[in-house]
Design a protein around this motif. Structure first.
Motif, short mmCIF file in Angstrom:
data_model
loop_
_atom_site.label_atom_id
_atom_site.label_comp_id
_atom_site.label_asym_id
_atom_site.label_seq_id
_atom_site.Cartn_x
_atom_site.Cartn_y
_atom_site.Cartn_z
N PRO A 88 1.19 3.68 -7.95
CA PRO A 88 1.00 4.57 -6.80
C PRO A 88 -0.34 4.78 -6.51
O PRO A 88 -0.66 5.30 -5.69
CB PRO A 88 1.83 5.93 -7.70
CG PRO A 88 2.73 5.44 -8.58
CD PRO A 88 2.10 3.98 -9.16
N VAL A 89 -1.17 4.73 -7.77
CA VAL A 89 -2.49 4.80 -7.57
C VAL A 89 -3.25 3.80 -6.56
O VAL A 89 -4.00 4.14 -5.67
CB VAL A 89 -3.33 4.81 -9.13
CG1 VAL A 89 -4.87 4.96 -8.61
CG2 VAL A 89 -2.81 6.03 -9.62
N ILE A 90 -2.57 2.52 -6.82
CA ILE A 90 -3.18 1.25 -5.90
C ILE A 90 -2.77 1.67 -4.39
O ILE A 90 -3.62 1.53 -3.53
CB ILE A 90 -2.35 0.18 -6.41
CG1 ILE A 90 -3.20 -0.15 -7.91
CG2 ILE A 90 -2.80 -1.18 -5.52
CD1 ILE A 90 -2.37 -1.38 -8.50
N THR A 91 -1.49 2.27 -4.22
CA THR A 91 -1.12 2.35 -2.90
C THR A 91 -1.82 3.49 -2.12
O THR A 91 -2.39 3.40 -1.29
CB THR A 91 0.43 2.87 -2.91
OG1 THR A 91 1.04 1.84 -3.47
CG2 THR A 91 0.82 3.05 -1.62
N ASP A 92 -2.10 4.60 -3.00
CA ASP A 92 -3.09 5.68 -2.54
C ASP A 92 -4.57 5.12 -2.22
O ASP A 92 -5.02 5.68 -1.05
CB ASP A 92 -3.03 6.97 -3.46
CG ASP A 92 -3.56 8.03 -3.24
OD1 ASP A 92 -2.71 8.78 -2.11
OD2 ASP A 92 -4.67 8.47 -3.40
N VAL A 93 -5.13 4.51 -3.11
CA VAL A 93 -6.51 4.17 -2.94
C VAL A 93 -6.44 3.15 -1.56
O VAL A 93 -7.23 3.30 -0.89
CB VAL A 93 -7.04 3.18 -4.08
CG1 VAL A 93 -8.28 2.47 -3.61
CG2 VAL A 93 -7.06 4.21 -5.23
N ALA A 94 -5.54 2.37 -1.40
CA ALA A 94 -5.41 1.42 -0.08
C ALA A 94 -5.34 2.30 1.17
O ALA A 94 -5.81 2.24 2.19
CB ALA A 94 -4.46 0.45 -0.32
N LYS A 150 -5.95 5.57 1.58
CA LYS A 150 -7.17 6.32 2.02
C LYS A 150 -8.28 5.41 2.61
O LYS A 150 -9.29 5.99 3.29
CB LYS A 150 -7.62 6.90 0.81
CG LYS A 150 -6.63 8.09 0.22
CD LYS A 150 -6.30 9.05 0.96
CE LYS A 150 -5.34 10.23 0.54
NZ LYS A 150 -4.00 9.82 0.00
N LYS A 151 -8.50 4.16 2.07
CA LYS A 151 -9.24 3.20 2.81
C LYS A 151 -8.98 2.50 3.99
O LYS A 151 -9.67 1.82 4.51
CB LYS A 151 -9.78 2.22 1.37
CG LYS A 151 -10.95 1.32 1.77
CD LYS A 151 -12.16 2.22 1.90
CE LYS A 151 -13.50 1.40 2.17
NZ LYS A 151 -14.60 2.11 2.48
N GLY A 152 -7.86 2.62 4.58
CA GLY A 152 -7.29 1.97 5.59
C GLY A 152 -6.82 0.60 5.40
O GLY A 152 -6.76 -0.01 6.37
N ILE A 153 -6.93 0.33 4.19
CA ILE A 153 -6.37 -1.33 3.53
C ILE A 153 -4.82 -1.35 3.85
O ILE A 153 -4.03 -0.38 3.13
CB ILE A 153 -6.85 -1.69 2.50
CG1 ILE A 153 -8.55 -1.73 2.57
CG2 ILE A 153 -6.46 -3.08 2.05
CD1 ILE A 153 -9.19 -2.10 1.21
N ARG A 154 -4.23 -2.32 4.36
CA ARG A 154 -2.76 -2.36 4.35
C ARG A 154 -2.33 -2.48 2.83
O ARG A 154 -2.81 -3.41 2.16
CB ARG A 154 -2.53 -3.77 5.01
CG ARG A 154 -0.97 -4.22 5.08
CD ARG A 154 -0.83 -5.38 5.82
NE ARG A 154 0.78 -5.94 6.21
CZ ARG A 154 1.28 -5.24 7.30
NH1 ARG A 154 0.67 -4.76 8.23
NH2 ARG A 154 2.51 -5.61 7.24
N TYR A 186 -0.11 10.36 4.54
CA TYR A 186 -1.53 10.68 4.10
C TYR A 186 -1.83 11.89 3.40
O TYR A 186 -2.90 12.10 2.91
CB TYR A 186 -2.22 10.76 5.52
CG TYR A 186 -2.58 9.60 6.21
CD1 TYR A 186 -3.51 8.66 5.93
CD2 TYR A 186 -2.00 8.96 7.32
CE1 TYR A 186 -3.77 7.43 6.40
CE2 TYR A 186 -1.96 7.76 7.89
CZ TYR A 186 -2.97 6.89 7.52
OH TYR A 186 -3.25 5.85 8.03
N GLY A 187 -0.68 12.77 3.54
CA GLY A 187 -1.08 14.06 2.81
C GLY A 187 -0.98 14.14 1.35
O GLY A 187 -1.08 15.10 0.56
N LYS A 188 -0.50 13.11 0.48
CA LYS A 188 -0.05 12.86 -0.66
C LYS A 188 -1.05 12.27 -1.50
O LYS A 188 -1.34 11.19 -0.81
CB LYS A 188 1.31 12.49 -0.86
CG LYS A 188 2.06 12.48 -2.17
CD LYS A 188 3.34 11.78 -2.18
CE LYS A 188 3.91 11.90 -3.47
NZ LYS A 188 5.19 11.06 -3.41
#
Length: 481
Positions: A116-122, A124-128, A218-220
Motif C-alpha cells: 500500500p505504501v508503494i502504491t501511495d508513493v507512486a 502522489k508522484k504521478g507515476i503509474r 488521491y485523498g487516501k
C-alpha cells in the motif's frame, strides 16, 4: 506402461484441483492423490519431507513472533522512509525493498505491509503504480531463494548434501542473490517505461472524472510511519538478525559445532554369523549400538545444519517472547504465520505425492529422460518452472524434484544454476501476493488482463527468471563445477 500413465494423470489432476481450490486444498488434495496411488494402485509410499517441514515451522515461528513483537513494523518503516525520500526512484527502490524484506524474514508475504505504501508513493508522484507494484511483487517472491532461513534454500542444501553435492547455505546465496538482483534491476529498468503516465492514460483520466473515485485514489494516504515503535520491538529485530547471522557463521565454521561418536560399519566388513545361525550385517549391528572389533568403529559425527537452524530459530523466538514481550497469540493470528502454514501443508502433501510417484517409476523416468538429461542437463530448469506454475511453492519444487534430478545424474552445479526457475507461479496470476497487489493499486493500472496471461506480472516475471537463471547458471559453472 498404461498404469504408469494413469498414475501420472492422478498426480497431475491432484495438482490441478489443489491449485484450483487454493490454500489448504493444495496439500489436502495431493494427499487424496497419494491415497489413490497407495491403496488403489499399490505403490509404496515415499518418505514425507519432515526435515524440511520442521525447518519451515521453526522459521515461521521466529518470523511470526517478530511480527507480533512489532519488529516487522519497524523494518517496514525503515523501508518506507527510503521510498518516500526518493519517490522518483520508486520503480527501483520498491522491488529492492520487498526483496530484502523477504531475504530477512524468509517469506514473501511480508510485502503485504509495504505494497500500500508503494502504491501511495507512486500516486502522489504521478507515476503509474503498475510500474513499481508488479516488479515489487515479483521481487518479493524470487527473493525466497536468496534467504538463509527460507525453506527452499535450506531444503536445497540438505537434499544436496544427502546426494553427494556438499554445498552450504552461504554458497547458495552467493550464487542466487547477485543473480536475482541483476534480474530485478533489469526488469525494473524495463518497467520504468511500461504503460502510459497517469496524466496521459485515458482510462485513468476517465476514472478520476468521478469525484468519488478521485477522492478514493488521491485523498487516501497509506503509511506505516504513524505507528509508534516500542524499543522492545527494535530489540526483537536485533535478536532476529543475530539469529540469522549466527546461522551463517556456523554454516561457515561447522568445525566448531558439537559432535558425537557414532558406531558405523567398517568398509569391506563381512556379515557376522551369530550362534543362532543367523547372519547379521555390520550396519545392523551398528544401528543396534553393538561395537565389534574389525566390524564396526566409532567415528565423530557433527550435528547436521538443518538441526542447527531449527534450534537457533526457535531459541530466537523464545528470547523475543521473554525479553521483548511478543505475544504468541498475535503471532498465530498474523499473516506471516497463517500464509506460511498453508505452505507447510502444501509441501507436505505435494512432496509426499511426488516422492511416491517418482520413487515407483524412477527406472522408467531414467529410460525416457536419461539421454536428454545427458545432452541437455539445463532442461531441469524448464521442469522446475513448469512444476512451480502448477504448485505455487518454491520449497515444494525443491523438495519434490531435487532428489529426482540427482537420481537422473544431473550435476549439482547445474541444478543450482536452475534454482531461479523454481519461481514460476507468476505465470498464472492466482498467487495471493499478485492478487493482493492488484487489489491494493487504487488506480487500477496493475491488472490481471482480459486474456488472463496478459497480466501486469508476466513480463517482469519472465525478465527476472530468465536473467537470474542465465547468470546463476554461469556463476555456478565458474565456482561450483
Amino acid at each position: 506402461m498404461l498404469i504408469s500413465i494413469i498414475e501420472l494423470l492422478i498426480v497431475l489432476l491432484a495438482l490441478y484441483l489443489g491449485s484450483k481450490y487454493g490454500s489448504l486444498a493444495l496439500g489436502a488434495i495431493a494427499g487424496l492423490g497419494l491415497a489413490l496411488l497407495v491403496f488403489d494402485h499399490g505403490l509404496k509410499p515415499g518418505t514425507p519431507p519432515t526435515d524440511v517441514i520442521y525447518i519451515i515451522v521453526a522459521a515461521l515461528t521466529c518470523a511470526g513472533i517478530l511480527q507480533a513483537s512489532g519488529g516487522m513494523d519497524w523494518l517496514v518503516q525503515i523501508a518506507e522512509r527510503q521510498l518516500r525520500k526518493h519517490p522518483e526512484r520508486i520503480t527501483f527502490y520498491a522491488p529492492l525493498s520487498t526483496f530484502f524484506l523477504t531475504v530477512l524474514v524468509g517469506t514473501g508475504h511480508v510485502m503485504y505491509t509495504l505494497m500500500p505504501v508503494i502504491t501511495d508513493v507512486a500516486i502522489k508522484k504521478g507515476i503509474r503504480p503498475e510500474r513499481p507494484c508488479a516488479i515489487a511483487s515479483v521481487a518479493s517472491m524470487v527473493a525466497i531463494i536468496c534467504s538463509p532461513i527460507s525453506a527452499a534454500v535450506v531444503a536445497f542444501a540438505t537434499i544436496s548434501a544427502l546426494n553427494g553435492f556438499d554445498i552450504s547455505i552461504l554458497q547458495i546465496i552467493n550464487v542466487t542473490m547477485p543473480s536475482c538482483l541483476v534480474g530485478i534491476i533489469i526488469a525494473a529498468a524495463w518497467s520504468t517505461k511500461r504503460g502510459l503516465d497517469l496524466d496521459k492514460d485515458p482510462d485513468f483520466q476517465a476514472r478520476i472524472a468521478d469525484p468519488i473515485q478521485r477522492e478514493f485514489i488521491y485523498g487516501k494516504t497509506e503509511t506505516a510511519l504513524n505507528k509508534t515503535i516500542d524499543k522492545k520491538a527494535k530489540w526483537a529485530v536485533g535478536i532476529f538478525l543475530g539469529a540469522i547471522l549466527l546461522i551463517i557463521i556456523l554454516a561457515l565454521a561447522h568445525q566448531i559445532l558439537p559432535a558425537w561418536d557414532k558406531v558405523v560399519a567398517i568398509d569391506g566388513a563381512k556379515d557376522v554369523l551369530l550362534p543362532t545361525g543367523k547372519s547379521v550385517s555390520p550396519d545392523d549391528l551398528a544401528n543396534a549400538g553393538i561395537v565389534m572389533a574389525g566390524v564396526t568403529e566409532k567415528v565423530p559425527v557433527t550435528i547436521p545444519m538443518y538441526l542447527v537452524i531449527q534450534i537457533i530459530l526457535i531459541t530466537a523466538a523464545a528470547l523475543m517472547i521473554i525479553i521483548c514481550g511478543a505475544k504468541p497469540k498475535e503471532a498465530v493470528a498474523g499473516n506471516v504465520w497463517q500464509s506460511g502454514m498453508v505452505a507447510v501443508v502444501a509441501i507436505y502433501g505435494i512432496a509426499w505425492l511426488a516422492n511416491t510417484f517418482f520413487g515407483a517409476h524412477m527406472d522408467h523416468i531414467k529410460e525416457i529422460l536419461g539421454s536428454m538429461v545427458d545432452l541437455y542437463p539445463w532442461t531441469i530448469a524448464l521442469v522446475f518452472f513448469i512444476f512451480s506454475v502448477l504448485i505455487n511453492s518454491q520449497a515444494a519444487v525443491v523438495v519434490a524434484l531435487l532428489p529426482v534430478a540427482y537420481q537422473l545424474g544431473i550435476p549439482g552445479w547445474v541444478i543450482l544454476g536452475a534454482l531461479p526457475c523454481a519461481y514460476g507461479y507468476f505465470f498464472l496470476p492466482n498467487y495471493p501476493t499478485d492478487i493482493a497487489t492488484v487489489n491494493m493499486d487504487r488506480t487500477g493500472t496493475t491488472k490481471i488482463g482480459k486474456y488472463v496471461l496478459n497480466h501486469s506480472f508476466m513480463i517482469p516475471g519472465l525478465i527476472v527468471v530468465v536473467v537470474s537463471t542465465a547468470m546463476a547458471y554461469g556463476m555456478s559453472y565458474l565456482f561450483m563445477s
